[in-house]
Every structure is written in C-alpha cells, then in structure tokens.
Design a protein around this motif. Structure first.
Motif, PDB file in Angstrom:
ATOM      1  N   THR A 201       0.755  -1.366   0.421  1.00 16.32           N
ATOM      2  CA  THR A 201       0.203  -0.227   0.266  1.00 16.32           C
ATOM      3  C   THR A 201       1.121   1.335  -0.337  1.00 16.32           C
ATOM      4  O   THR A 201       2.200   1.221  -0.033  1.00 16.32           O
TER       5      THR A 201
ATOM      6  N   ASP B 191      -4.334   3.555  -2.251  1.00 18.96           N
ATOM      7  CA  ASP B 191      -3.508   2.680  -3.218  1.00 18.96           C
ATOM      8  C   ASP B 191      -3.288   1.656  -2.509  1.00 18.96           C
ATOM      9  O   ASP B 191      -2.157   1.342  -1.837  1.00 18.96           O
TER      10      ASP B 191
ATOM     11  N   CYS C  77      -2.764  -2.874  -3.211  1.00 17.65           N
ATOM     12  CA  CYS C  77      -2.712  -4.326  -4.390  1.00 17.65           C
ATOM     13  C   CYS C  77      -2.623  -5.308  -2.979  1.00 17.65           C
ATOM     14  O   CYS C  77      -2.442  -5.241  -2.107  1.00 17.65           O
TER      15      CYS C  77
ATOM     16  N   LYS D   6      -3.902  -9.747  -2.772  1.00 16.85           N
ATOM     17  CA  LYS D   6      -5.244 -11.312  -3.254  1.00 16.85           C
ATOM     18  C   LYS D   6      -5.947 -10.947  -2.458  1.00 16.85           C
ATOM     19  O   LYS D   6      -6.208 -11.332  -1.364  1.00 16.85           O
TER      20      LYS D   6
ATOM     21  N   ARG E 245      -4.639 -11.293  -7.927  1.00 14.84           N
ATOM     22  CA  ARG E 245      -4.074 -10.567  -7.723  1.00 14.84           C
ATOM     23  C   ARG E 245      -4.980  -9.129  -8.735  1.00 14.84           C
ATOM     24  O   ARG E 245      -5.228  -9.112  -9.080  1.00 14.84           O
ATOM     25  N   VAL E 246      -5.409  -7.974  -7.455  1.00 16.00           N
ATOM     26  CA  VAL E 246      -5.697  -6.707  -7.793  1.00 16.00           C
ATOM     27  C   VAL E 246      -5.497  -6.010  -7.145  1.00 16.00           C
ATOM     28  O   VAL E 246      -4.670  -6.353  -6.586  1.00 16.00           O
ATOM     29  N   LEU E 247      -5.540  -4.828  -7.513  1.00 14.85           N
ATOM     30  CA  LEU E 247      -4.782  -3.535  -8.080  1.00 14.85           C
ATOM     31  C   LEU E 247      -6.565  -2.869  -7.979  1.00 14.85           C
ATOM     32  O   LEU E 247      -7.161  -2.331  -8.363  1.00 14.85           O
TER      33      LEU E 247
ATOM     34  N   GLU F 148      -8.487   0.434  -7.704  1.00 10.84           N
ATOM     35  CA  GLU F 148      -8.555   1.819  -7.753  1.00 10.84           C
ATOM     36  C   GLU F 148     -10.274   2.431  -6.660  1.00 10.84           C
ATOM     37  O   GLU F 148     -11.236   2.192  -7.984  1.00 10.84           O
TER      38      GLU F 148
END
Length: 116
Positions: A38, A78, A80, A82, A98-100, A102
């Motif tokens: 983060t 902010d 990322c 899982k 895995r994710v980011l 937004e």
C-alpha cells in the motif's frame, strides 16, 4: 487483522499499529483483499493533518467529502493484494486473484456504478 489506524487529526503520532482489528464482514457483492502493498498519498496525509478543513476551529469536521470523519479509521486506497474471500454474488474463482484497487472508479462497461 493487522493495520495502521488513524486516531484523530494531527501528526504521525496519531497513527497506531494494531494487531486486533476485526476482519470486515462481507456484503454480497464485496471481496476481501489481503493487502500485499500500500502507499500513502497526499489525500491520506491531508486528511490526517485536517488540511481539508476550512479553519482550525473546524478541524474535527475535516474530510475530502465535507462529511465529518469518525475515528479511529483505517486510511488508504492505494492498495494491491490478493482476494481471499468473496461475497455471495461474486464468483468464487476470484479467490486467489491479484488485484489493484482503484477507489475512484465510478463507471464500468459504460454503466455508472452504485454504492451499496
């Protein structure tokens, strides 16, 4: 769950590491993300320092949206990591992806997203 909480407006002394945070309860369209990394951005810092308030007298009401903040709170968008759990209407195959994150997405596939 572990994380850093903001206990009020001020300097970095208002941040506290905690190992006893409750794991969020998922709603049907939620996913739970185990955070791998983060960041701290200007909005996080400006919120902590009450920069968004109109004056020192209104520091307890400082926020990006104009709605008074409640403390303690976990900041940060902010992120990322899982997906480790999904709500009832989310495909379980998403677990492990895995994710980011937004946080400013307001539209997907041409449709305006609604918040629950």
């Amino acid at each position: 769950m572990s994380g850093v909480v903001l206990n009020g407006h001020g300097g970095s002394e208002m941040l506290e590491w905690r190992d006893d945070l409750p794991v969020p309860v998922l709603r049907e369209s939620d996913v739970l993300v185990r955070v791998s990394a983060t960041g701290v951005n200007n909005t996080d810092i400006n919120t902590r320092t009450a920069w968004y308030s109109k004056g020192e007298a209104e520091a307890d009401e400082a926020s990006w949206s104009g709605t008074p903040l409640t403390f303690p709170r976990i900041q940060g968008a902010d992120v990322c990591g899982k997906i480790v759990a999904v709500g009832a209407v989310i495909d379980a195959d998403r677990i492990g992806q895995r994710v980011l994150i937004e946080p400013c997405i307001r539209e997907a596939n041409g449709d305006t997203l609604k918040t629950p």
